[in-house]
Design an enzyme around this catalytic site. Structure first.
Site, short mmCIF file in Angstrom:
data_model
loop_
_atom_site.label_atom_id
_atom_site.label_comp_id
_atom_site.label_asym_id
_atom_site.label_seq_id
_atom_site.Cartn_x
_atom_site.Cartn_y
_atom_site.Cartn_z
N HIS A 168 0.87 -1.14 0.01
CA HIS A 168 -0.12 -0.08 0.01
C HIS A 168 0.82 1.41 0.09
CE1 HIS A 168 0.65 -0.84 4.36
NE2 HIS A 168 0.31 0.32 4.67
N HIS A 217 1.36 3.71 2.29
CA HIS A 217 1.83 4.79 3.18
C HIS A 217 3.44 4.81 3.15
CE1 HIS A 217 -2.05 4.04 6.01
NE2 HIS A 217 -2.05 4.87 5.00
N ASP A 235 5.61 4.66 5.13
CA ASP A 235 6.38 3.80 5.91
C ASP A 235 6.60 2.30 5.17
OD1 ASP A 235 3.81 3.25 6.77
OD2 ASP A 235 4.46 2.36 8.42
#
Length: 238
Positions: A53, A55, A57
């Site tokens: 995904h 994000h 991080d």
């Protein structure tokens, strides 16, 4: 196929997968430096970067790794505008294959609207990102509780021996929540003892298995959407 766990940032895990020809792929590189160190030391050929995904991080190391090794980035087609530099767009239920690497794409919205898992079915290895954690599940940010409940349900039919590699080292905290609301679960109590032993040795608690999660993870054990939703709300404030 060898899977190496790489600790990144505070509590993230990235994963370096290498075949017998020293070709490698990395799952969710939070940062580039720890991955580069291993690649250079072992003289590996980093061919692909796989993202579950968007994000930061989970994609923070993408650009530098792509630039340094000319690696191709693989991500969900609907997230092509949120994961910079995607070279290969994949869809739900598609089989992505290159050389010795072969994975089924499982679309699992809830944490984000574009979250996917990579299931290397021939090896029974699942990279679940921030949807399924050991003894937990991700926060619902962009989807609904129903999305997350349905996404987690997709994992229940996988072979019990499937190894689960998730995005963070959250297992101990998750275990405290599980035992609070599932206090009579004998398998969970045994699992917690194993977790504590690993942490004392400063070892990752990952991978888990689908079998362990079905037996011990309170979110997978929830029998209805209403039960799951209540538990997820409680965990948000735990």
């Amino acid at each position: 196929m060898n899977v190496e766990i790489i600790k990144c940032l505070k509590d993230n895990y990235s994963y370096l997968i290498t075949d017998s020809d020293r070709n490698s792929i990395v799952i969710d590189p939070s940062e580039s430096d720890p991955i580069i160190k291993i690649i250079e030391k072992k003289k590996l050929n980093l061919k692909f970067i796989l993202n579950t995904h968007h994000h930061f991080d989970h994609i923070g190391g993408n650009d530098e790794l792509k630039k340094k090794y000319s690696s191709e980035i693989v991500g969900f087609k609907k997230d092509k505008d949120r994961i910079p530099g995607i070279d290969i767009s994949v869809s739900d239920n598609e089989v992505w294959k290159s050389g010795n690497f072969e994975a089924k794409i499982i679309y699992i919205p809830g944490h984000t609207s574009g979250h996917i898992a990579f299931y290397f079915y021939k090896n029974e290895i699942l990279f679940s990102g921030d949807t399924l954690f050991s003894l937990g599940c991700g926060r619902v940010f962009e989807g609904t509780h129903e999305d997350m409940y349905n996404s987690l349900s997709k994992f229940k039919s996988l072979p019990p021996s499937t190894k689960v590699y998730c995005g963070h080292e959250y297992t101990y905290n998750n275990s405290l929540f599980c035992i609070k609301y599932d206090s009579e679960n004998i398998m969970l109590k045994k699992k917690i003892i194993e977790i504590e032993k690993k942490l004392r040795k400063k070892e990752p608690t990952i991978p888990s298995t689908i079998k362990d999660e079905l037996e011990c993870n309170i979110f997978l054990r929830a029998k209805t959407l209403a039960e799951f939703s209540k538990l997820r709300d409680l965990k948000d404030n735990f």
